[in-house]
Design a protein around this motif. Structure first.
Motif, PDB file in Angstrom:
ATOM      1  N   VAL A  66       0.812  -1.224   0.000  1.00 39.60           N
ATOM      2  CA  VAL A  66       0.000   0.000   0.000  1.00 39.60           C
ATOM      3  C   VAL A  66       0.847   1.275   0.000  1.00 39.60           C
ATOM      4  O   VAL A  66       0.595   2.203  -0.774  1.00 39.60           O
ATOM      5  N   VAL A  67       1.907   1.286   0.854  1.00 37.77           N
ATOM      6  CA  VAL A  67       2.690   2.513   1.030  1.00 37.77           C
ATOM      7  C   VAL A  67       3.580   2.745  -0.184  1.00 37.77           C
ATOM      8  O   VAL A  67       4.325   1.833  -0.585  1.00 37.77           O
ATOM      9  N   PRO A  68       3.545   3.924  -0.799  1.00 39.10           N
ATOM     10  CA  PRO A  68       4.460   4.198  -1.907  1.00 39.10           C
ATOM     11  C   PRO A  68       5.892   4.320  -1.404  1.00 39.10           C
ATOM     12  O   PRO A  68       6.114   4.801  -0.287  1.00 39.10           O
ATOM     13  N   PRO A  69       6.875   3.855  -2.155  1.00 40.17           N
ATOM     14  CA  PRO A  69       8.258   3.903  -1.676  1.00 40.17           C
ATOM     15  C   PRO A  69       8.723   5.349  -1.506  1.00 40.17           C
ATOM     16  O   PRO A  69       8.426   6.196  -2.333  1.00 40.17           O
ATOM     17  N   ARG A  70       9.462   5.572  -0.390  1.00 39.68           N
ATOM     18  CA  ARG A  70       9.968   6.934  -0.113  1.00 39.68           C
ATOM     19  C   ARG A  70      11.178   7.266  -0.963  1.00 39.68           C
ATOM     20  O   ARG A  70      11.503   8.385  -1.202  1.00 39.68           O
ATOM     21  N   VAL A  71      11.879   6.209  -1.378  1.00 42.34           N
ATOM     22  CA  VAL A  71      13.087   6.404  -2.178  1.00 42.34           C
ATOM     23  C   VAL A  71      12.920   5.635  -3.476  1.00 42.34           C
ATOM     24  O   VAL A  71      12.532   4.475  -3.452  1.00 42.34           O
ATOM     25  N   SER A  72      13.157   6.266  -4.591  1.00 42.58           N
ATOM     26  CA  SER A  72      13.010   5.540  -5.858  1.00 42.58           C
ATOM     27  C   SER A  72      14.387   5.253  -6.456  1.00 42.58           C
ATOM     28  O   SER A  72      15.365   5.865  -6.088  1.00 42.58           O
TER      29      SER A  72
ATOM     30  N   TRP B 171      12.737  -1.628   1.940  1.00 41.40           N
ATOM     31  CA  TRP B 171      12.545  -2.355   0.690  1.00 41.40           C
ATOM     32  C   TRP B 171      13.674  -2.079  -0.298  1.00 41.40           C
ATOM     33  O   TRP B 171      14.089  -2.965  -1.063  1.00 41.40           O
ATOM     34  N   ALA B 172      14.204  -0.854  -0.265  1.00 40.80           N
ATOM     35  CA  ALA B 172      15.296  -0.504  -1.189  1.00 40.80           C
ATOM     36  C   ALA B 172      16.479  -1.460  -1.020  1.00 40.80           C
ATOM     37  O   ALA B 172      17.163  -1.801  -1.994  1.00 40.80           O
ATOM     38  N   LEU B 173      16.716  -1.922   0.213  1.00 38.71           N
ATOM     39  CA  LEU B 173      17.851  -2.813   0.462  1.00 38.71           C
ATOM     40  C   LEU B 173      17.597  -4.215  -0.092  1.00 38.71           C
ATOM     41  O   LEU B 173      18.535  -4.931  -0.435  1.00 38.71           O
ATOM     42  N   MET B 174      16.329  -4.626  -0.168  1.00 36.49           N
ATOM     43  CA  MET B 174      16.002  -5.931  -0.762  1.00 36.49           C
ATOM     44  C   MET B 174      16.383  -5.914  -2.241  1.00 36.49           C
ATOM     45  O   MET B 174      16.968  -6.877  -2.751  1.00 36.49           O
ATOM     46  N   ALA B 175      16.029  -4.818  -2.923  1.00 36.78           N
ATOM     47  CA  ALA B 175      16.383  -4.702  -4.343  1.00 36.78           C
ATOM     48  C   ALA B 175      17.898  -4.646  -4.499  1.00 36.78           C
ATOM     49  O   ALA B 175      18.452  -5.210  -5.449  1.00 36.78           O
ATOM     50  N   THR B 176      18.571  -4.003  -3.541  1.00 34.55           N
ATOM     51  CA  THR B 176      20.036  -3.890  -3.596  1.00 34.55           C
ATOM     52  C   THR B 176      20.704  -5.267  -3.560  1.00 34.55           C
ATOM     53  O   THR B 176      21.712  -5.498  -4.225  1.00 34.55           O
ATOM     54  N   MET B 177      20.125  -6.186  -2.783  1.00 38.94           N
ATOM     55  CA  MET B 177      20.706  -7.527  -2.696  1.00 38.94           C
ATOM     56  C   MET B 177      20.736  -8.197  -4.063  1.00 38.94           C
ATOM     57  O   MET B 177      21.624  -8.987  -4.366  1.00 38.94           O
ATOM     58  N   ALA B 178      19.740  -7.910  -4.900  1.00 31.99           N
ATOM     59  CA  ALA B 178      19.667  -8.551  -6.211  1.00 31.99           C
ATOM     60  C   ALA B 178      20.504  -7.806  -7.250  1.00 31.99           C
ATOM     61  O   ALA B 178      21.153  -8.434  -8.088  1.00 31.99           O
ATOM     62  N   THR B 179      20.525  -6.473  -7.175  1.00 29.89           N
ATOM     63  CA  THR B 179      21.170  -5.704  -8.240  1.00 29.89           C
ATOM     64  C   THR B 179      22.589  -5.277  -7.903  1.00 29.89           C
ATOM     65  O   THR B 179      23.403  -5.053  -8.794  1.00 29.89           O
ATOM     66  N   GLY B 180      22.901  -5.151  -6.596  1.00 28.62           N
ATOM     67  CA  GLY B 180      24.215  -4.638  -6.196  1.00 28.62           C
ATOM     68  C   GLY B 180      24.256  -3.118  -6.150  1.00 28.62           C
ATOM     69  O   GLY B 180      25.280  -2.539  -5.793  1.00 28.62           O
ATOM     70  N   TRP B 181      23.156  -2.452  -6.510  1.00 30.60           N
ATOM     71  CA  TRP B 181      23.103  -0.989  -6.502  1.00 30.60           C
ATOM     72  C   TRP B 181      22.156  -0.520  -5.415  1.00 30.60           C
ATOM     73  O   TRP B 181      21.158  -1.171  -5.128  1.00 30.60           O
ATOM     74  N   ILE B 182      22.498   0.638  -4.805  1.00 24.83           N
ATOM     75  CA  ILE B 182      21.646   1.186  -3.755  1.00 24.83           C
ATOM     76  C   ILE B 182      21.197   2.590  -4.187  1.00 24.83           C
ATOM     77  O   ILE B 182      22.015   3.364  -4.712  1.00 24.83           O
ATOM     78  N   PRO B 183      19.912   2.920  -4.024  1.00 23.79           N
ATOM     79  CA  PRO B 183      19.453   4.244  -4.446  1.00 23.79           C
ATOM     80  C   PRO B 183      20.165   5.363  -3.685  1.00 23.79           C
ATOM     81  O   PRO B 183      20.376   5.260  -2.474  1.00 23.79           O
ATOM     82  N   GLU B 184      20.529   6.419  -4.391  1.00 20.74           N
ATOM     83  CA  GLU B 184      21.264   7.542  -3.796  1.00 20.74           C
ATOM     84  C   GLU B 184      20.477   8.167  -2.647  1.00 20.74           C
ATOM     85  O   GLU B 184      21.024   8.492  -1.598  1.00 20.74           O
ATOM     86  N   GLY B 185      19.166   8.308  -2.861  1.00 16.32           N
ATOM     87  CA  GLY B 185      18.325   8.927  -1.836  1.00 16.32           C
ATOM     88  C   GLY B 185      18.312   8.136  -0.535  1.00 16.32           C
ATOM     89  O   GLY B 185      18.268   8.715   0.555  1.00 16.32           O
ATOM     90  N   PHE B 186      18.381   6.805  -0.653  1.00 12.81           N
ATOM     91  CA  PHE B 186      18.383   5.963   0.549  1.00 12.81           C
ATOM     92  C   PHE B 186      19.664   6.183   1.353  1.00 12.81           C
ATOM     93  O   PHE B 186      19.636   6.293   2.582  1.00 12.81           O
ATOM     94  N   VAL B 187      20.803   6.269   0.643  1.00  9.48           N
ATOM     95  CA  VAL B 187      22.089   6.469   1.320  1.00  9.48           C
ATOM     96  C   VAL B 187      22.108   7.828   2.014  1.00  9.48           C
ATOM     97  O   VAL B 187      22.602   7.961   3.143  1.00  9.48           O
ATOM     98  N   LYS B 188      21.559   8.867   1.339  1.00 10.01           N
ATOM     99  CA  LYS B 188      21.588  10.222   1.902  1.00 10.01           C
ATOM    100  C   LYS B 188      20.797  10.338   3.191  1.00 10.01           C
ATOM    101  O   LYS B 188      21.063  11.203   4.017  1.00 10.01           O
ATOM    102  N   ARG B 189      19.808   9.468   3.339  1.00 15.61           N
ATOM    103  CA  ARG B 189      19.003   9.518   4.577  1.00 15.61           C
ATOM    104  C   ARG B 189      19.828   9.145   5.801  1.00 15.61           C
ATOM    105  O   ARG B 189      19.473   9.435   6.932  1.00 15.61           O
ATOM    106  N   PHE B 190      20.939   8.409   5.613  1.00 17.06           N
ATOM    107  CA  PHE B 190      21.768   8.000   6.756  1.00 17.06           C
ATOM    108  C   PHE B 190      23.031   8.818   6.792  1.00 17.06           C
ATOM    109  O   PHE B 190      24.045   8.521   6.428  1.00 17.06           O
TER     110      PHE B 190
END
Lengths: 72, 190
Positions: A66-72, B171-190
């Motif tokens: 349901v929740v849209p991802p905060r980071v794309s 969820w972004a980290l789950m995709a990272t496990m498959a692709t090896g890439w992490i979204p820039e916005g996710f890293v900036k949050r930390f």
């Protein structure tokens, strides 16, 4: 892909609740009630714990869809 | 998953005294095959971390209080407050920075994996040894009880792990496990 993971997580959570239900009913059933509290307590408590721990997983699976991802 | 499924099948069959449509010899063979994989994976993991001197999933020497304070900040507020009050932690101080792994992973998740997998492996090996070396019945009874208990703990741990990794914020980290890439916005949050 996240829908597939949410579905898998949901199925695993529901399976755990079902197993928890089997544990609790078996613990209160005829067979184990004759064997004493020591043998009844583990499946009873374990069954409740399995079901309770599955609830946050169901919640997160629903939120994942349901929740849209905060980071794309 | 194979271990939990086949072990759970054996335990529930005995618990409810039911006949099973599946030949139990096959269930046992799959259980032993999965146990072999678990032992191999665990030994490979430990050897790899030992050779590299990796300590990322431990609190670190002399960092226990700091890590507990980080954990209290990470937990949902009621749980974090109870933990901080019980241990006398000062939550007015800012949370210590998170490194490669979160404080929840280092203080709760990983130690529980260690406990459950360690107990399951140790008791499972003792149970299997009985086929080549006699083990007293009383010992086997308690070893089996601990094996089942640790197996249930392992199933609970898997539920909790899925809850943790399937949270939308991770969820972004789950995709990272498959692709090896992490979204820039996710890293900036930390």
């Amino acid at each position: 892909m996240k829908f597939l993971w949410a579905l898998l997580g949901l199925l695993y959570a529901l399976l755990n609740i079902y197993v928890g239900y089997i544990f609790v009913t078996a613990a209160m059933g005829h067979g184990l009630s004759q064997k004493g509290l020591l043998l009844q307590a583990p499946p009873f408590l374990g069954g409740i714990a399995l079901a309770v721990l599955a609830l946050p997983l169901i919640w997160n699976c629903a939120r994942l869809v349901v929740v849209p991802p905060r980071v794309s | 998953m194979l271990l939990i499924a086949t072990g759970g099948w054996q335990y529930i069959k005995g618990l409810i005294a039911a006949e099973t449509p599946i030949y139990m010899g096959t269930v046992y063979r799959i259980h032993y095959f999965a146990a072999t994989l678990l032992i191999f994976a665990t030994v490979a993991f430990l050897t790899d971390w030992w050779l590299r001197g990796e300590r990322g999933l431990t609190p670190g020497k002399g960092q226990s209080i700091r890590s507990l304070r980080g954990l209290a900040h990470e937990l949902p507020k009621p749980f974090g407050t109870i933990l901080a009050y019980g241990l006398g932690l000062d939550l007015r101080r800012p949370a210590p920075p998170t490194e490669q792994f979160t404080y929840y992973e280092r203080l709760i998740s990983f130690p529980l994996w260690e406990l459950s997998i360690g107990l399951v492996m140790l008791t499972g090996i003792i149970k299997a040894v009985r086929y080549i070396y006699p083990i007293p019945g009383d010992v086997l009874y308690w070893v089996s009880a601990v094996h089942v208990g640790a197996g249930v703990l392992l199933a609970m741990k898997l539920v909790d792990h899925l809850r943790y990794v399937l949270a939308p914020s991770r969820w972004a980290l789950m995709a990272t496990m498959a692709t090896g890439w992490i979204p820039e916005g996710f890293v900036k949050r930390f």
